[in-house]
Design a protein around this motif. Structure first.
Motif, PDB file in Angstrom:
ATOM      1  N   VAL A 274       3.252 -18.434  -3.331  1.00 41.38           N
ATOM      2  CA  VAL A 274       4.463 -18.295  -4.154  1.00 41.38           C
ATOM      3  C   VAL A 274       4.093 -18.045  -5.617  1.00 41.38           C
ATOM      4  O   VAL A 274       4.634 -17.147  -6.265  1.00 41.38           O
ATOM      5  CB  VAL A 274       5.342 -19.558  -4.032  1.00 41.38           C
ATOM      6  N   ASP A 275       3.159 -18.835  -6.153  1.00 43.67           N
ATOM      7  CA  ASP A 275       2.860 -18.792  -7.579  1.00 43.67           C
ATOM      8  C   ASP A 275       1.789 -17.762  -7.947  1.00 43.67           C
ATOM      9  O   ASP A 275       1.953 -17.005  -8.909  1.00 43.67           O
ATOM     10  CB  ASP A 275       2.406 -20.175  -8.068  1.00 43.67           C
ATOM     11  N   GLU A 276       0.685 -17.761  -7.218  1.00 46.57           N
ATOM     12  CA  GLU A 276      -0.457 -16.924  -7.579  1.00 46.57           C
ATOM     13  C   GLU A 276      -1.080 -16.311  -6.331  1.00 46.57           C
ATOM     14  O   GLU A 276      -2.160 -16.715  -5.900  1.00 46.57           O
ATOM     15  CB  GLU A 276      -1.491 -17.737  -8.354  1.00 46.57           C
ATOM     16  N   PRO A 277      -0.403 -15.348  -5.712  1.00 44.14           N
ATOM     17  CA  PRO A 277      -0.913 -14.780  -4.457  1.00 44.14           C
ATOM     18  C   PRO A 277      -2.268 -14.109  -4.591  1.00 44.14           C
ATOM     19  O   PRO A 277      -2.950 -13.898  -3.587  1.00 44.14           O
ATOM     20  CB  PRO A 277       0.171 -13.771  -4.062  1.00 44.14           C
ATOM     21  N   ALA A 278      -2.682 -13.776  -5.822  1.00 42.50           N
ATOM     22  CA  ALA A 278      -3.998 -13.144  -5.997  1.00 42.50           C
ATOM     23  C   ALA A 278      -5.136 -14.098  -5.661  1.00 42.50           C
ATOM     24  O   ALA A 278      -6.276 -13.668  -5.503  1.00 42.50           O
ATOM     25  CB  ALA A 278      -4.143 -12.638  -7.434  1.00 42.50           C
ATOM     26  N   LEU A 279      -4.846 -15.395  -5.538  1.00 42.61           N
ATOM     27  CA  LEU A 279      -5.889 -16.365  -5.206  1.00 42.61           C
ATOM     28  C   LEU A 279      -6.197 -16.421  -3.714  1.00 42.61           C
ATOM     29  O   LEU A 279      -7.165 -17.070  -3.316  1.00 42.61           O
ATOM     30  CB  LEU A 279      -5.472 -17.767  -5.670  1.00 42.61           C
ATOM     31  N   GLN A 280      -5.406 -15.764  -2.886  1.00 41.82           N
ATOM     32  CA  GLN A 280      -5.592 -15.892  -1.442  1.00 41.82           C
ATOM     33  C   GLN A 280      -6.896 -15.248  -0.988  1.00 41.82           C
ATOM     34  O   GLN A 280      -7.410 -14.335  -1.637  1.00 41.82           O
ATOM     35  CB  GLN A 280      -4.425 -15.267  -0.695  1.00 41.82           C
ATOM     36  N   PRO A 281      -7.445 -15.708   0.126  1.00 41.11           N
ATOM     37  CA  PRO A 281      -8.695 -15.124   0.634  1.00 41.11           C
ATOM     38  C   PRO A 281      -8.507 -13.661   1.010  1.00 41.11           C
ATOM     39  O   PRO A 281      -7.397 -13.168   1.185  1.00 41.11           O
ATOM     40  CB  PRO A 281      -8.994 -15.980   1.872  1.00 41.11           C
ATOM     41  N   ARG A 282      -9.642 -12.959   1.138  1.00 39.29           N
ATOM     42  CA  ARG A 282      -9.637 -11.556   1.554  1.00 39.29           C
ATOM     43  C   ARG A 282     -10.468 -11.415   2.833  1.00 39.29           C
ATOM     44  O   ARG A 282     -11.481 -12.078   3.005  1.00 39.29           O
ATOM     45  CB  ARG A 282     -10.245 -10.646   0.477  1.00 39.29           C
ATOM     46  N   TRP A 283     -10.032 -10.517   3.713  1.00 36.77           N
ATOM     47  CA  TRP A 283     -10.814 -10.257   4.919  1.00 36.77           C
ATOM     48  C   TRP A 283     -12.072  -9.483   4.530  1.00 36.77           C
ATOM     49  O   TRP A 283     -12.003  -8.504   3.785  1.00 36.77           O
ATOM     50  CB  TRP A 283     -10.036  -9.423   5.934  1.00 36.77           C
ATOM     51  N   ALA A 284     -13.207  -9.891   5.053  1.00 36.36           N
ATOM     52  CA  ALA A 284     -14.459  -9.145   4.919  1.00 36.36           C
ATOM     53  C   ALA A 284     -14.960  -8.827   6.320  1.00 36.36           C
ATOM     54  O   ALA A 284     -15.037  -9.709   7.175  1.00 36.36           O
ATOM     55  CB  ALA A 284     -15.505  -9.954   4.152  1.00 36.36           C
ATOM     56  N   GLU A 302       1.388 -10.917   2.253  1.00 40.96           N
ATOM     57  CA  GLU A 302       2.135 -10.258   1.189  1.00 40.96           C
ATOM     58  C   GLU A 302       3.316 -11.082   0.692  1.00 40.96           C
ATOM     59  O   GLU A 302       3.968 -10.706  -0.277  1.00 40.96           O
ATOM     60  CB  GLU A 302       2.627  -8.897   1.678  1.00 40.96           C
ATOM     61  N   ARG A 303       3.609 -12.180   1.341  1.00 41.74           N
ATOM     62  CA  ARG A 303       4.684 -13.076   0.931  1.00 41.74           C
ATOM     63  C   ARG A 303       4.349 -14.468   1.443  1.00 41.74           C
ATOM     64  O   ARG A 303       3.387 -14.637   2.191  1.00 41.74           O
ATOM     65  CB  ARG A 303       6.035 -12.591   1.478  1.00 41.74           C
ATOM     66  N   SER A 304       5.128 -15.464   1.056  1.00 43.72           N
ATOM     67  CA  SER A 304       4.862 -16.817   1.536  1.00 43.72           C
ATOM     68  C   SER A 304       5.067 -16.891   3.045  1.00 43.72           C
ATOM     69  O   SER A 304       5.763 -16.064   3.641  1.00 43.72           O
ATOM     70  CB  SER A 304       5.783 -17.817   0.832  1.00 43.72           C
ATOM     71  N   LEU A 305       4.456 -17.888   3.678  1.00 35.61           N
ATOM     72  CA  LEU A 305       4.580 -18.038   5.122  1.00 35.61           C
ATOM     73  C   LEU A 305       6.031 -18.301   5.514  1.00 35.61           C
ATOM     74  O   LEU A 305       6.529 -17.758   6.500  1.00 35.61           O
ATOM     75  CB  LEU A 305       3.681 -19.181   5.606  1.00 35.61           C
ATOM     76  N   THR A 306       6.729 -19.133   4.744  1.00 38.07           N
ATOM     77  CA  THR A 306       8.129 -19.436   5.031  1.00 38.07           C
ATOM     78  C   THR A 306       8.989 -18.183   4.945  1.00 38.07           C
ATOM     79  O   THR A 306       9.848 -17.943   5.806  1.00 38.07           O
ATOM     80  CB  THR A 306       8.654 -20.502   4.047  1.00 38.07           C
ATOM     81  N   ARG A 307       8.749 -17.381   3.929  1.00 42.00           N
ATOM     82  CA  ARG A 307       9.534 -16.153   3.780  1.00 42.00           C
ATOM     83  C   ARG A 307       9.218 -15.166   4.910  1.00 42.00           C
ATOM     84  O   ARG A 307      10.109 -14.461   5.389  1.00 42.00           O
ATOM     85  CB  ARG A 307       9.239 -15.517   2.429  1.00 42.00           C
TER      86      ARG A 307
END
Length: 532
Positions: A274-284, A302-307
Motif C-alpha cells: 500500500v505505502d511503498e510497493p517499490a520495496l517488494q521482492p523481484r523474481w530472478a 501491482e496492488r495490495s493483496l486485499t485489493r
C-alpha cells in the motif's frame, strides 16, 4: 570591543526540523520495520555495516550516524573511482546520487515526517525515490532539488512527493506543483469538483510511476561482497540477498529482496504494497548457462493483496477480501512466515483468480471457498446439533460474506418478499456474477440447497440454505444428504449419477451453509461457511 562577525548559514542549509520529529537513530537503534510493526526479539532486521555502533567522543556524545565522506558520489560498477572536484559547481548531474543501502538505513525513517523527509547526523535532508535514497536541498522557489555533498548549490533536477506516499519522483519540466493530500485546498469551491478531478489524475500518475520499472531500481539492492549471513545470488558481479527458500542446482526462480524490507508476515507485506510497493521482492530467473537475471518488465504484485482479491471477486465484503488475502498468504507457504516459494505460489494464485488464463499452483488454492475451514458441529442435546455462526470480523477466515450494498437491486427484490425461493434466487444471482455456474433450484434438494461449480475446476459445491434465527445454525440433516436422497437422484440421468458418484468417491464435493447474517441488520450481508 568589536563585535564578532555574524555567521551566515550555507546556501544548502536544511529547513528547521519540526519539534515533533523523533531523534536521529543509528543502525543499532533501528527496530521499526513499518509503522507499528517491530522485529522479533533477538532478530536483527538488517545485517552489515549499519549494525556497527558509531564512535563516541570523549564527552560521551555520539558522532553523527552518517559522515560527509560517506555521502560522496556513489560510483556504479565500471565507472572511474576518481573523486569528484568538490569546488566544481557547474557540473549538473543527470541522475540522482543514491546512497548505498548500509548508509541509507542510518537516516531517520521516512515515516517520521509527513512528507517523507529523512535526515542524517548533520541535518542534511534526503528523500526516498523508487530508485533509491538521494540527497536533496530546498531552493528559493520552494521546490526540493537533487544535490550531493560535494556541491554548495544544488544542481540536480527538482523532485516532488508522490501523493499519499512517502516516495518522491522527478518533477516533469513545465509541470506545476499540485498540493499534497495533507495540504489545504484553497482552489476548489464548495463542490470540491476540482479537487476530485485532481485526485483522480494524481492517483493515475502515481500508479503509472510505481509500475515504471525502466530505471531498474533493484540494481541498487546489490552489494560488491557476498553477505555474511542469509542466502544470495550473483547478478552482473553484485550479490543480491534473496527471500529464504531452498535453492538447489536446478532451482529456476528466486526472489531478491530489498535491503530495507524482509517480507515475512502478512501485515508488513500488505502495508508495504500500500505505502511503498517499490520495496517488494523481484523474481530472478536462472538461465541455461546458470546465470541469474531479474524479470523487471512488471512488478510481481501491482496492488495490495486485499485489493487483488476484491477486484477478482467484486461482491465480497471488505472484511472478507482481507481475510481471504491473509489466508491465501499463509496457505501459500503453509505457515505464517512466508518464503520465496510461497511468494511464487501467492503471485500465481492471484493471477489465476484474476483471469483463469493460467492454472492454479495447487488445487486447494483454486477458489476462495476452498480456503474456508470446516466449522465444528456442536452437540447440544438436540438432533443434529448446531454450528455457531462465526463473527464477520474474526481475525482469521471463518466465513465469506457478500456485501448487499454491491448488488442493491437484487437485495431490494429479496427484501420485499424474503421467502426461501427468493433467497435461492438471490444466492444464485450473486454466485453467477462471481463466476460460478449454478444449477436451477431444485425443490427436491434438502434445506433449499443450491448446487454449483466453477468452470475448469473439478469440484462440486453443495450449499444448504437453512432457516437462521440466532447466532447459531441448527443442523437437521447431515452433510451430503442433499445429494444422496432418492428424490434428488431420481432427477439425474445415468451419466449424471456416474459423475456425481465419481466426485463423491474422489472427495471433490464441498459442503457449505449459507444465509443472511441475523446479527448485522445495519449492513446486511450474505454469508457462506463450510461444514464437514
Amino acid at each position: 570591543m568589536a563585535k564578532p562577525p555574524k555567521q551566515i548559514p550555507a546556501a544548502h542549509s536544511s529547513p528547521p526540523r519540526p519539534a515533533t520529529e523523533t531523534a536521529r537513530v543509528s543502525g543499532d537503534d533501528i527496530h521499526i520495520l513499518r509503522p507499528g510493526l517491530h522485529s522479533q526479539a533477538g532478530d536483527l532486521p538488517f545485517a552489515g555495516p549499519s549494525s556497527q555502533r558509531p564512535p563516541e567522543t570523549e564527552g560521551g556524545t555520539r558522532q553523527p550516524a552518517v559522515e560527509v565522506s560517506e555521502m560522496l558520489t556513489r560510483h556504479q560498477p565500471g565507472e572511474s573511482s576518481t573523486a569528484p572536484d568538490a569546488l566544481n559547481l557547474s557540473a549538473r548531474p543527470t541522475t540522482p546520487t543514491f546512497l548505498p543501502a548500509h548508509l541509507a538505513i542510518r537516516l531517520t525513517p521516512a515515516t517520521d515526517s509527513p512528507e517523507g523527509i529523512r535526515y542524517d547526523g548533520r541535518d542534511r535532508i534526503y528523500v526516498d525515490m523508487r530508485e533509491g535514497t538521494a540527497m536533496v536541498s530546498k531552493n528559493p522557489d520552494g521546490h526540493y532539488q537533487l544535490t550531493s555533498a560535494n556541491e554548495l548549490v544544488p544542481s540536480g533536477y527538482r523532485v516532488e512527493r508522490i501523493r499519499e506516499t512517502h516516495l518522491w519522483q522527478k518533477l516533469q519540466p513545465g509541470a506545476t506543483r499540485r498540493p499534497a493530500a495533507d495540504e489545504a485546498d484553497s482552489v476548489a469551491g464548495p463542490s470540491k469538483r476540482a479537487r476530485v478531478e485532481d485526485d483522480q489524475s494524481a492517483q493515475a500518475e502515481t500508479l503509472s510511476g510505481v509500475l515504471d520499472l525502466s530505471s531498474r531500481q533493484w540494481r541498487n539492492w546489490g552489494q560488491s561482497t557476498r553477505p555474511t549471513s542469509g542466502q544470495s545470488v550473483e547478478i552482473d558481479g553484485l550479490h543480491y540477498p534473496i527471500v529464504s527458500q531452498i535453492v538447489r542446482s536446478n532451482t529456476p526462480v528466486v526472489c531478491i529482496k530489498h535491503p530495507h524490507f524482509n517480507p515475512e508476515r502478512f501485515d508488513a507485506f500488505e502495508q508495504m504494497l500500500v505505502d511503498e510497493p517499490a520495496l517488494q521482492p523481484r523474481w530472478a530467473t536462472r538461465s541455461a548457462d546458470n546465470r541469474w537475471a531479474v524479470a523487471d518488465t512488471r512488478l510481481p504484485f501491482e496492488r495490495s493483496l486485499t485489493r487483488s482479491v476484491a477486484e477478482s471477486f467484486e461482491y465480497l465484503s471488505g472484511q472478507s477480501s482481507r481475510a481471504v488475502a491473509k489466508t491465501l498468504f499463509y496457505q501459500s507457504r503453509g505457515a505464517e512466515v512466508i518464503n520465496g516459494e510461497g511468494l511464487q505460489v501467492l503471485g500465481q494464485t492471484l493471477r489465476h483468480w484474476e483471469n483463469r488464463a493460467i492454472p492454479a499452483p495447487r488445487r486447494s488454492l483454486a477458489d476462495p471457498l476452498m480456503l474456508l475451514p470446516i466449522q465444528p458441529t456442536l452437540n447440544d442435546g438436540t438432533f443434529g446439533g448446531k454450528i455457531e455462526l462465526p463473527s464477520a470480523s474474526a481475525a482469521n477466515l471463518q466465513r465469506i460474506d457478500f456485501d448487499s450494498a454491491k448488488f442493491p437491486d437484487q437485495w431490494r427484490e429479496y427484501s420485499a418478499t424474503p421467502r426461501n425461493a427468493n433467497l435461492q434466487k438471490l444466492f444464485k444471482s450473486v454466485l453467477e456474477k462471481s463466476g460460478y455456474t449454478v444449477s436451477p433450484p431444485n425443490h427436491s434438494l434438502l434445506e433449499n440447497a443450491l448446487v454449483f461449480y466453477r468452470p475448469g475446476l473439478s469440484v462440486l459445491f453443495a450449499m444448504k440454505l437453512p432457516t437462521i434465527s440466532a447466532a447459531f445454525i441448527r443442523r437437521y440433516t447431515k452433510p451430503g444428504s442433499e445429494l444422496n436422497n432418492s428424490a434428488a437422484l431420481m432427477q439425474l440421468d445415468d451419466a449424471g449419477r456416474q459423475r456425481l458418484s465419481a466426485l463423491l468417491a474422489q472427495d471433490n464435493v464441498i459442503y457449505l451453509v449459507g444465509g443472511i447474517d441475523p446479527l448485522n441488520s445495519q449492513t446486511p450481508s450474505l454469508f457462506v461457511l463450510r461444514e464437514g
